[in-house]
Motif scaffolding. Structure first.
Motif, PDB file in Angstrom:
ATOM      1  N   LEU A 122       0.829  -1.207   0.000  1.00  0.00           N
ATOM      2  CA  LEU A 122       0.000   0.000   0.000  1.00  0.00           C
ATOM      3  C   LEU A 122       0.861   1.255   0.000  1.00  0.00           C
ATOM      4  O   LEU A 122       0.584   2.205  -0.740  1.00  0.00           O
ATOM      5  CB  LEU A 122      -0.942   0.007   1.205  1.00  0.00           C
ATOM      6  CG  LEU A 122      -2.097  -0.982   1.177  1.00  0.00           C
ATOM      7  CD1 LEU A 122      -2.829  -0.979   2.511  1.00  0.00           C
ATOM      8  CD2 LEU A 122      -3.056  -0.676   0.044  1.00  0.00           C
ATOM      9  N   ASN A 123       1.898   1.262   0.816  1.00  0.00           N
ATOM     10  CA  ASN A 123       2.795   2.421   0.870  1.00  0.00           C
ATOM     11  C   ASN A 123       3.475   2.666  -0.469  1.00  0.00           C
ATOM     12  O   ASN A 123       3.530   3.797  -0.961  1.00  0.00           O
ATOM     13  CB  ASN A 123       3.854   2.247   1.958  1.00  0.00           C
ATOM     14  CG  ASN A 123       3.300   2.436   3.342  1.00  0.00           C
ATOM     15  OD1 ASN A 123       2.298   3.108   3.539  1.00  0.00           O
ATOM     16  ND2 ASN A 123       3.937   1.835   4.317  1.00  0.00           N
ATOM     17  N   GLU A 124       3.990   1.604  -1.055  1.00  0.00           N
ATOM     18  CA  GLU A 124       4.695   1.726  -2.330  1.00  0.00           C
ATOM     19  C   GLU A 124       3.755   2.221  -3.430  1.00  0.00           C
ATOM     20  O   GLU A 124       4.101   3.128  -4.187  1.00  0.00           O
ATOM     21  CB  GLU A 124       5.284   0.372  -2.710  1.00  0.00           C
ATOM     22  CG  GLU A 124       6.113   0.397  -3.978  1.00  0.00           C
ATOM     23  CD  GLU A 124       6.686  -0.976  -4.275  1.00  0.00           C
ATOM     24  OE1 GLU A 124       6.448  -1.461  -5.386  1.00  0.00           O
ATOM     25  OE2 GLU A 124       7.354  -1.543  -3.392  1.00  0.00           O
ATOM     26  N   ARG A 125       2.587   1.633  -3.504  1.00  0.00           N
ATOM     27  CA  ARG A 125       1.633   2.031  -4.550  1.00  0.00           C
ATOM     28  C   ARG A 125       1.123   3.450  -4.330  1.00  0.00           C
ATOM     29  O   ARG A 125       0.961   4.211  -5.282  1.00  0.00           O
ATOM     30  CB  ARG A 125       0.482   1.034  -4.607  1.00  0.00           C
ATOM     31  CG  ARG A 125       0.959  -0.306  -5.116  1.00  0.00           C
ATOM     32  CD  ARG A 125      -0.102  -1.351  -5.230  1.00  0.00           C
ATOM     33  NE  ARG A 125      -1.388  -0.971  -4.672  1.00  0.00           N
ATOM     34  CZ  ARG A 125      -2.276  -1.823  -4.222  1.00  0.00           C
ATOM     35  NH1 ARG A 125      -2.039  -3.102  -4.269  1.00  0.00           N
ATOM     36  NH2 ARG A 125      -3.420  -1.419  -3.729  1.00  0.00           N
ATOM     37  N   THR A 126       0.890   3.812  -3.077  1.00  0.00           N
ATOM     38  CA  THR A 126       0.419   5.168  -2.788  1.00  0.00           C
ATOM     39  C   THR A 126       1.477   6.197  -3.159  1.00  0.00           C
ATOM     40  O   THR A 126       1.171   7.239  -3.729  1.00  0.00           O
ATOM     41  CB  THR A 126       0.032   5.300  -1.303  1.00  0.00           C
ATOM     42  OG1 THR A 126      -0.947   4.307  -0.991  1.00  0.00           O
ATOM     43  CG2 THR A 126      -0.553   6.662  -1.008  1.00  0.00           C
ATOM     44  N   GLN A 127       2.727   5.904  -2.882  1.00  0.00           N
ATOM     45  CA  GLN A 127       3.806   6.823  -3.248  1.00  0.00           C
ATOM     46  C   GLN A 127       3.934   6.949  -4.759  1.00  0.00           C
ATOM     47  O   GLN A 127       4.174   8.048  -5.281  1.00  0.00           O
ATOM     48  CB  GLN A 127       5.122   6.374  -2.619  1.00  0.00           C
ATOM     49  CG  GLN A 127       5.140   6.571  -1.123  1.00  0.00           C
ATOM     50  CD  GLN A 127       6.388   6.009  -0.476  1.00  0.00           C
ATOM     51  OE1 GLN A 127       7.297   5.528  -1.125  1.00  0.00           O
ATOM     52  NE2 GLN A 127       6.422   6.057   0.847  1.00  0.00           N
ATOM     53  N   ALA A 128       3.772   5.848  -5.479  1.00  0.00           N
ATOM     54  CA  ALA A 128       3.851   5.900  -6.939  1.00  0.00           C
ATOM     55  C   ALA A 128       2.703   6.730  -7.515  1.00  0.00           C
ATOM     56  O   ALA A 128       2.906   7.535  -8.433  1.00  0.00           O
ATOM     57  CB  ALA A 128       3.826   4.486  -7.522  1.00  0.00           C
ATOM     58  N   ILE A 129       1.512   6.539  -6.963  1.00  0.00           N
ATOM     59  CA  ILE A 129       0.363   7.326  -7.418  1.00  0.00           C
ATOM     60  C   ILE A 129       0.566   8.796  -7.072  1.00  0.00           C
ATOM     61  O   ILE A 129       0.276   9.680  -7.874  1.00  0.00           O
ATOM     62  CB  ILE A 129      -0.946   6.772  -6.816  1.00  0.00           C
ATOM     63  CG1 ILE A 129      -1.258   5.398  -7.417  1.00  0.00           C
ATOM     64  CG2 ILE A 129      -2.104   7.729  -7.062  1.00  0.00           C
ATOM     65  CD1 ILE A 129      -2.384   4.658  -6.722  1.00  0.00           C
ATOM     66  N   ASP A 130       1.100   9.069  -5.882  1.00  0.00           N
ATOM     67  CA  ASP A 130       1.358  10.449  -5.475  1.00  0.00           C
ATOM     68  C   ASP A 130       2.335  11.122  -6.431  1.00  0.00           C
ATOM     69  O   ASP A 130       2.152  12.283  -6.800  1.00  0.00           O
ATOM     70  CB  ASP A 130       1.891  10.494  -4.046  1.00  0.00           C
ATOM     71  CG  ASP A 130       2.148  11.915  -3.584  1.00  0.00           C
ATOM     72  OD1 ASP A 130       1.242  12.764  -3.711  1.00  0.00           O
ATOM     73  OD2 ASP A 130       3.271  12.189  -3.115  1.00  0.00           O
ATOM     74  N   ALA A 131       3.351  10.403  -6.862  1.00  0.00           N
ATOM     75  CA  ALA A 131       4.317  10.977  -7.805  1.00  0.00           C
ATOM     76  C   ALA A 131       3.629  11.356  -9.117  1.00  0.00           C
ATOM     77  O   ALA A 131       3.900  12.417  -9.689  1.00  0.00           O
ATOM     78  CB  ALA A 131       5.452   9.994  -8.063  1.00  0.00           C
ATOM     79  N   ARG A 132       2.728  10.500  -9.575  1.00  0.00           N
ATOM     80  CA  ARG A 132       1.985  10.809 -10.807  1.00  0.00           C
ATOM     81  C   ARG A 132       1.044  11.981 -10.602  1.00  0.00           C
ATOM     82  O   ARG A 132       0.909  12.832 -11.469  1.00  0.00           O
ATOM     83  CB  ARG A 132       1.215   9.583 -11.288  1.00  0.00           C
ATOM     84  CG  ARG A 132       2.157   8.553 -11.879  1.00  0.00           C
ATOM     85  CD  ARG A 132       1.467   7.460 -12.593  1.00  0.00           C
ATOM     86  NE  ARG A 132       0.646   7.914 -13.700  1.00  0.00           N
ATOM     87  CZ  ARG A 132      -0.099   7.105 -14.439  1.00  0.00           C
ATOM     88  NH1 ARG A 132      -0.126   5.811 -14.166  1.00  0.00           N
ATOM     89  NH2 ARG A 132      -0.832   7.566 -15.415  1.00  0.00           N
ATOM     90  N   PHE A 133       0.370  12.023  -9.457  1.00  0.00           N
ATOM     91  CA  PHE A 133      -0.515  13.147  -9.175  1.00  0.00           C
ATOM     92  C   PHE A 133       0.261  14.453  -9.134  1.00  0.00           C
ATOM     93  O   PHE A 133      -0.197  15.467  -9.647  1.00  0.00           O
ATOM     94  CB  PHE A 133      -1.233  12.964  -7.840  1.00  0.00           C
ATOM     95  CG  PHE A 133      -2.504  12.172  -7.913  1.00  0.00           C
ATOM     96  CD1 PHE A 133      -3.237  12.068  -9.078  1.00  0.00           C
ATOM     97  CD2 PHE A 133      -2.970  11.530  -6.801  1.00  0.00           C
ATOM     98  CE1 PHE A 133      -4.403  11.343  -9.140  1.00  0.00           C
ATOM     99  CE2 PHE A 133      -4.141  10.800  -6.835  1.00  0.00           C
ATOM    100  CZ  PHE A 133      -4.860  10.708  -8.006  1.00  0.00           C
TER     101      PHE A 133
END
Length: 90
Positions: free
Chosen positions: A56-67
């Motif tokens: 969850l942390n890894e995916r959330t950080q990746a999505i945050d970078a895209r956002f």
């Protein structure tokens, strides 16, 4: 767990997503998958396994970078979700 704060942040994110313009299909799918996994972790009513938390942390950080790059107006709300999850141990 502070599920109320998380639900509020998730609702705000959903609202901003709906009003902020079209997301590409890949990002939409990533968000749906993340939301589903967060909801599952909350429904379990127990501390999630370490590998789920890391995922969850890894995916959330990746999505945050895209956002941050594609939809900066959403980045703050997503960070609020991330912060709340961290405080909940997720």
């Amino acid at each position: 767990m502070d599920t109320h704060k998380l639900k509020t942040a998730m609702a705000q994110l959903q609202s901003e997503l709906e009003s902020g313009g079209k997301l590409d299909p890949e990002l939409q799918q990533l968000l749906k998958s993340l939301d589903k996994d967060i909801q599952s972790a909350l429904a379990a009513n127990e501390q999630p396994e370490d590998d789920l938390v890391a995922s969850l942390n890894e995916r959330t950080q990746a999505i945050d970078a895209r956002f941050s790059a594609e939809h900066p107006y959403l980045s703050t709300t997503l960070r609020d979700v991330m912060d709340t999850l961290g405080k909940m141990g997720i």
